[in-house]
Design a protein around this motif. Structure first.
Motif, PDB file in Angstrom:
ATOM      1  N   ALA A 215       0.851  -1.191   0.000  1.00 52.21           N
ATOM      2  CA  ALA A 215       0.000   0.000   0.000  1.00 52.21           C
ATOM      3  C   ALA A 215       0.881   1.233   0.000  1.00 52.21           C
ATOM      4  O   ALA A 215       2.056   1.175   0.359  1.00 52.21           O
ATOM      5  CB  ALA A 215      -0.913   0.006   1.230  1.00 52.21           C
ATOM      6  N   SER A 216       0.312   2.339  -0.401  1.00 54.55           N
ATOM      7  CA  SER A 216       1.039   3.612  -0.328  1.00 54.55           C
ATOM      8  C   SER A 216       1.369   3.930   1.120  1.00 54.55           C
ATOM      9  O   SER A 216       0.576   3.663   2.020  1.00 54.55           O
ATOM     10  CB  SER A 216       0.189   4.730  -0.927  1.00 54.55           C
ATOM     11  N   TRP A 217       2.540   4.515   1.348  1.00 48.13           N
ATOM     12  CA  TRP A 217       2.979   4.815   2.710  1.00 48.13           C
ATOM     13  C   TRP A 217       1.992   5.689   3.464  1.00 48.13           C
ATOM     14  O   TRP A 217       1.829   5.563   4.673  1.00 48.13           O
ATOM     15  CB  TRP A 217       4.345   5.511   2.677  1.00 48.13           C
ATOM     16  N   ALA A 218       1.319   6.579   2.753  1.00 46.65           N
ATOM     17  CA  ALA A 218       0.412   7.516   3.416  1.00 46.65           C
ATOM     18  C   ALA A 218      -1.040   7.066   3.330  1.00 46.65           C
ATOM     19  O   ALA A 218      -1.949   7.811   3.687  1.00 46.65           O
ATOM     20  CB  ALA A 218       0.553   8.909   2.803  1.00 46.65           C
ATOM     21  N   SER A 219      -1.273   5.828   2.872  1.00 46.32           N
ATOM     22  CA  SER A 219      -2.642   5.391   2.627  1.00 46.32           C
ATOM     23  C   SER A 219      -3.373   5.035   3.909  1.00 46.32           C
ATOM     24  O   SER A 219      -2.869   4.300   4.753  1.00 46.32           O
ATOM     25  CB  SER A 219      -2.639   4.172   1.701  1.00 46.32           C
ATOM     26  N   ALA A 220      -4.586   5.574   4.052  1.00 45.33           N
ATOM     27  CA  ALA A 220      -5.439   5.213   5.183  1.00 45.33           C
ATOM     28  C   ALA A 220      -6.740   4.596   4.680  1.00 45.33           C
ATOM     29  O   ALA A 220      -7.724   4.533   5.399  1.00 45.33           O
ATOM     30  CB  ALA A 220      -5.741   6.446   6.034  1.00 45.33           C
ATOM     31  N   GLU A 221      -6.729   4.131   3.437  1.00 44.90           N
ATOM     32  CA  GLU A 221      -7.931   3.537   2.851  1.00 44.90           C
ATOM     33  C   GLU A 221      -7.978   2.037   3.149  1.00 44.90           C
ATOM     34  O   GLU A 221      -6.956   1.393   3.355  1.00 44.90           O
ATOM     35  CB  GLU A 221      -7.948   3.758   1.339  1.00 44.90           C
ATOM     36  N   ALA A 222      -9.199   1.500   3.145  1.00 45.75           N
ATOM     37  CA  ALA A 222      -9.371   0.051   3.313  1.00 45.75           C
ATOM     38  C   ALA A 222      -9.140  -0.613   1.959  1.00 45.75           C
ATOM     39  O   ALA A 222      -9.904  -0.416   1.025  1.00 45.75           O
ATOM     40  CB  ALA A 222     -10.773  -0.236   3.815  1.00 45.75           C
ATOM     41  N   HIS A 223      -8.084  -1.386   1.861  1.00 42.59           N
ATOM     42  CA  HIS A 223      -7.780  -2.028   0.591  1.00 42.59           C
ATOM     43  C   HIS A 223      -8.562  -3.330   0.455  1.00 42.59           C
ATOM     44  O   HIS A 223      -8.695  -4.093   1.421  1.00 42.59           O
ATOM     45  CB  HIS A 223      -6.277  -2.288   0.489  1.00 42.59           C
ATOM     46  N   GLN A 225      -7.833  -6.146  -0.699  1.00 41.56           N
ATOM     47  CA  GLN A 225      -7.093  -7.352  -0.305  1.00 41.56           C
ATOM     48  C   GLN A 225      -7.160  -7.580   1.197  1.00 41.56           C
ATOM     49  O   GLN A 225      -7.292  -8.714   1.673  1.00 41.56           O
ATOM     50  CB  GLN A 225      -5.623  -7.252  -0.727  1.00 41.56           C
ATOM     51  N   MET A 226      -7.061  -6.492   1.971  1.00 36.51           N
ATOM     52  CA  MET A 226      -7.112  -6.631   3.427  1.00 36.51           C
ATOM     53  C   MET A 226      -8.513  -7.008   3.884  1.00 36.51           C
ATOM     54  O   MET A 226      -8.683  -7.845   4.785  1.00 36.51           O
ATOM     55  CB  MET A 226      -6.662  -5.331   4.096  1.00 36.51           C
ATOM     56  N   VAL A 227      -9.539  -6.422   3.278  1.00 35.11           N
ATOM     57  CA  VAL A 227     -10.916  -6.772   3.627  1.00 35.11           C
ATOM     58  C   VAL A 227     -11.158  -8.252   3.354  1.00 35.11           C
ATOM     59  O   VAL A 227     -11.709  -8.982   4.197  1.00 35.11           O
ATOM     60  CB  VAL A 227     -11.920  -5.902   2.835  1.00 35.11           C
ATOM     61  N   ASP A 228     -10.718  -8.710   2.201  1.00 34.17           N
ATOM     62  CA  ASP A 228     -10.906 -10.120   1.836  1.00 34.17           C
ATOM     63  C   ASP A 228     -10.153 -11.036   2.783  1.00 34.17           C
ATOM     64  O   ASP A 228     -10.672 -12.069   3.225  1.00 34.17           O
ATOM     65  CB  ASP A 228     -10.433 -10.334   0.389  1.00 34.17           C
ATOM     66  N   LEU A 229      -8.918 -10.658   3.136  1.00 39.82           N
ATOM     67  CA  LEU A 229      -8.110 -11.470   4.049  1.00 39.82           C
ATOM     68  C   LEU A 229      -8.789 -11.589   5.414  1.00 39.82           C
ATOM     69  O   LEU A 229      -8.869 -12.676   5.999  1.00 39.82           O
ATOM     70  CB  LEU A 229      -6.721 -10.851   4.176  1.00 39.82           C
ATOM     71  N   ALA A 247      -0.239   5.511   9.229  1.00 35.19           N
ATOM     72  CA  ALA A 247      -1.267   5.831   8.229  1.00 35.19           C
ATOM     73  C   ALA A 247      -1.834   4.554   7.622  1.00 35.19           C
ATOM     74  O   ALA A 247      -3.051   4.419   7.447  1.00 35.19           O
ATOM     75  CB  ALA A 247      -0.679   6.727   7.139  1.00 35.19           C
ATOM     76  N   MET A 248      -0.984   3.578   7.329  1.00 30.09           N
ATOM     77  CA  MET A 248      -1.460   2.307   6.793  1.00 30.09           C
ATOM     78  C   MET A 248      -2.236   1.532   7.861  1.00 30.09           C
ATOM     79  O   MET A 248      -3.179   0.805   7.547  1.00 30.09           O
ATOM     80  CB  MET A 248      -0.298   1.488   6.252  1.00 30.09           C
ATOM     81  N   ALA A 249      -1.839   1.676   9.118  1.00 32.52           N
ATOM     82  CA  ALA A 249      -2.580   1.016  10.197  1.00 32.52           C
ATOM     83  C   ALA A 249      -4.003   1.541  10.272  1.00 32.52           C
ATOM     84  O   ALA A 249      -4.949   0.789  10.539  1.00 32.52           O
ATOM     85  CB  ALA A 249      -1.862   1.226  11.524  1.00 32.52           C
ATOM     86  N   ALA A 250      -4.181   2.846  10.018  1.00 30.64           N
ATOM     87  CA  ALA A 250      -5.532   3.413   9.993  1.00 30.64           C
ATOM     88  C   ALA A 250      -6.351   2.764   8.878  1.00 30.64           C
ATOM     89  O   ALA A 250      -7.564   2.567   9.021  1.00 30.64           O
ATOM     90  CB  ALA A 250      -5.463   4.921   9.799  1.00 30.64           C
ATOM     91  N   GLY A 251      -5.692   2.401   7.779  1.00 24.03           N
ATOM     92  CA  GLY A 251      -6.376   1.674   6.715  1.00 24.03           C
ATOM     93  C   GLY A 251      -6.820   0.294   7.154  1.00 24.03           C
ATOM     94  O   GLY A 251      -7.870  -0.203   6.719  1.00 24.03           O
ATOM     95  N   VAL A 252      -6.046  -0.343   8.039  1.00 24.71           N
ATOM     96  CA  VAL A 252      -6.440  -1.651   8.576  1.00 24.71           C
ATOM     97  C   VAL A 252      -7.708  -1.502   9.425  1.00 24.71           C
ATOM     98  O   VAL A 252      -8.592  -2.361   9.392  1.00 24.71           O
ATOM     99  CB  VAL A 252      -5.292  -2.263   9.409  1.00 24.71           C
TER     100      VAL A 252
END
Length: 329
Positions: A215-223, A225-229, A247-252
């Protein structure tokens, strides 16, 4: 009085090429630039400061160069650098690097007579470094993106060890399966965090498989792939997720909500950085504290010492991380 035309003629280049070589502007071969500079010295040619040469003497200025100043990371770097500069009797100049080959920030820095330059998350070109080196301006890189420091001073943190601490913590908190969200581009510190996390897990569980989502270093979006996992994790199991940045943790967090999984009941999350927003998430984020302000302050003190003639350390200066435990685990 020696003219620029005489320098150009002796060096076998055009007047415009000679001017760019002496000002540190434009792209040209190193041999051409050095030939022009050697001829200028031999003939005694002196450039006027207003034409692009470094002012005589050094100002009580230090430059901080970042690609932008609108992130929590940049706020931490700026705060640490500003405080240390003030303590050392320097003013801090904020310089923004633009993704434009015509950007002449090293020339502007040389013109104002800066005593040193702190680069954050930037990979300067050989020509840019050449401009600063020719003017005798020391450079320190904070969090270098590549393994080689190219002969520059550098300050970094214990990325690998911090990620290993995250893995041990997730194991101790009862995670039964694991995943990692890693940043792209794959910078040096990102690779170190990935290696540290997976190696620590495999030290205790040699055959463990750890899916890695980029994921992008600054990404806070739900990807997706992570939702599916997360949706595929069996009921009763707890998945431990390590993100290479807060920032990526916020996406999690967003992905867990989309997958109807609760933090920390179903999903345990650890980030990296400990930027100010980490404690504002719900629940507050457990993370690996990177001493960003201290790193910036250390780099500034190195530059202030170098301005007095002290050599920059040949080896990287490494400051330790520490795990901060909050509600997400």
């Amino acid at each position: 009085m020696v003219t620029l035309a005489e320098v150009a003629s002796r060096a076998g280049v055009s007047i415009s090429t000679a001017s760019r070589a002496l000002a540190g502007r434009g792209e040209m071969t190193t041999s051409t630039r050095r030939r022009v500079q050697a001829v200028a010295r031999e003939l005694g040619y002196a450039r006027v400061p207003s034409a692009g040469g470094r002012p005589s003497g050094s100002g009580r200025l230090l430059d901080l160069v970042l690609t932008g100043y609108h992130t929590a990371y940049a706020d931490e770097v700026t705060a640490g650098a500003r405080s240390a500069a003030a303590d050392a009797g320097y003013d801090l100049v904020l310089t923004e690097e633009r993704d434009d080959p015509r950007d002449d920030w090293p020339v502007r820095i040389r013109r104002r007579g800066s005593s040193g330059v702190l680069l954050g998350l930037i990979t300067p070109t050989a020509n840019q470094l050449g401009v600063l080196a020719e003017a005798g301006i020391p450079v320190v890189v904070m969090d270098p993106v590549a393994d080689s420091n190219r002969g520059l001073g550098s300050v970094r943190t214990t990325d690998r060890e911090g990620a290993a601490d995250a893995a041990e913590h997730l194991l101790d908190r009862g995670a039964t399966t694991f995943a990692m969200v890693n940043g792209v581009p794959a910078y040096r510190f990102g690779r170190a965090r990935r290696e540290g996390f997976i190696s620590a897990l495999r030290h205790r569980h040699p055959s463990i498989e750890v899916p890695v989502i980029d994921a992008s270093w600054a990404s806070a979006e739900a990807h997706p792939q992570m939702v599916d996992l997360l949706r595929r994790v069996p009921e009763g199991e707890r998945i431990g997720v390590f993100a290479g940045s807060d920032a990526m943790a916020a996406g999690v967090y967003a992905a867990a909500a989309a997958a109807s999984r609760r933090i920390p009941d179903d999903v345990l999350v650890v980030g990296f950085d400990d930027i100010r927003g980490a404690r504002w998430l719900t629940p507050p984020l457990s993370t690996v504290h990177q001493p960003i302000r201290d790193m910036a302050g250390t780099a500034v003190r190195m530059l202030a010492d170098a301005a007095t003639g002290e050599a920059l350390p040949a080896e990287p200066v490494v400051l330790p991380t520490r795990l901060i435990v909050r509600g997400s685990t």
